[in-house]
Design a protein around this motif. Structure first.
Motif, short mmCIF file in Angstrom:
data_model
loop_
_atom_site.label_atom_id
_atom_site.label_comp_id
_atom_site.label_asym_id
_atom_site.label_seq_id
_atom_site.Cartn_x
_atom_site.Cartn_y
_atom_site.Cartn_z
N GLU A 34 0.83 -1.21 0.00
CA GLU A 34 0.00 0.00 0.00
C GLU A 34 0.87 1.26 0.00
O GLU A 34 0.58 2.22 -0.72
N GLU A 35 1.92 1.29 0.81
CA GLU A 35 2.82 2.45 0.84
C GLU A 35 3.48 2.66 -0.52
O GLU A 35 3.62 3.80 -0.98
N VAL A 36 3.87 1.58 -1.15
CA VAL A 36 4.53 1.68 -2.46
C VAL A 36 3.54 2.23 -3.50
O VAL A 36 3.88 3.13 -4.28
N LEU A 37 2.32 1.72 -3.51
CA LEU A 37 1.31 2.21 -4.45
C LEU A 37 1.01 3.69 -4.19
O LEU A 37 0.83 4.46 -5.14
N GLN A 38 0.99 4.08 -2.92
CA GLN A 38 0.77 5.50 -2.58
C GLN A 38 1.93 6.36 -3.09
O GLN A 38 1.71 7.48 -3.57
N ALA A 39 3.15 5.85 -2.98
CA ALA A 39 4.32 6.60 -3.47
C ALA A 39 4.26 6.76 -4.99
O ALA A 39 4.60 7.83 -5.51
N GLN A 40 3.83 5.72 -5.69
CA GLN A 40 3.68 5.83 -7.14
C GLN A 40 2.60 6.86 -7.49
O GLN A 40 2.79 7.67 -8.41
#
Length: 186
Positions: A34-40
């Motif tokens: 989820e954090e990675v998708l938010q960063a993208q």
């Protein structure tokens, strides 16, 4: 010679607090998908914000916004970033320094004469389609496509690989950014 009991207890307390801190840091360091998708998502929104700054206030305002984005999202303040922009070639293909990334996004740097400002192309929308997300502790790698839509509705698709790592404050930093146009057989 025996050590006093109080110093043994103090040493045990130090070891315990150190191991608890290490466990907390390990838990804090573990990235989530989820954090990675938010960063993208944040990266795409930032690219659009640079385009909007250019439309509203010209290159100077776009450069200011791009600096903010690079400082907030990329790991240049923490070390080298492995950055290969979509339309870079020759001696300036790889941008391990902040100035090279800034030049790619907004142009205007004579050290990077081929850069016209990728973020100045009037981007209005974006979409990320990950082929895969790999997470190992405080490091995440992604690979897939990013589709960018300009003001006329034209969509440009780029192949994108990102590396994200958690910084000392707990935020995610882009430490790898590789982008290229999809291969087309002749």
């Amino acid at each position: 010679m025996r050590k006093p009991v109080c110093s043994i207890i103090a040493a045990a307390a130090l070891v315990l607090s150190t191991s608890q801190a290490m466990a907390a840091n390990t838990e804090h360091a573990q990235l989530t998908k989820e954090e990675v998708l938010q960063a993208q998502q944040a990266w795409g929104e930032a690219l659009i914000s640079i385009s909007q700054a250019y439309t509203q206030g010209g290159r100077e305002q776009a450069e200011q916004r791009a600096r903010e984005v690079l400082d907030a999202a990329y790991g240049y303040g923490h070390g080298k970033v492995l950055f290969k922009p979509t339309l870079a070639s020759g001696e300036t293909t790889f941008r391990t320094e902040h100035d090279g990334a800034l030049a790619y996004f907004v142009g205007g740097n004579p050290a990077y004469p081929g850069d016209s400002g990728f973020a100045l192309k009037g981007w209005q929308a974006f979409e990320v389609e990950n082929a895969g997300v790999f997470i190992n502790g405080d490091l995440a790698l992604t690979m897939g496509n990013v589709m960018l839509t300009d003001a006329e509705g034209n969509v440009t698709t780029v192949d994108k690989t990102w590396g994200f790592q958690r910084d000392e404050e707990g935020g995610l930093r882009i430490i790898l950014h590789h982008s290229s146009l999809p291969f087309e057989a002749s």
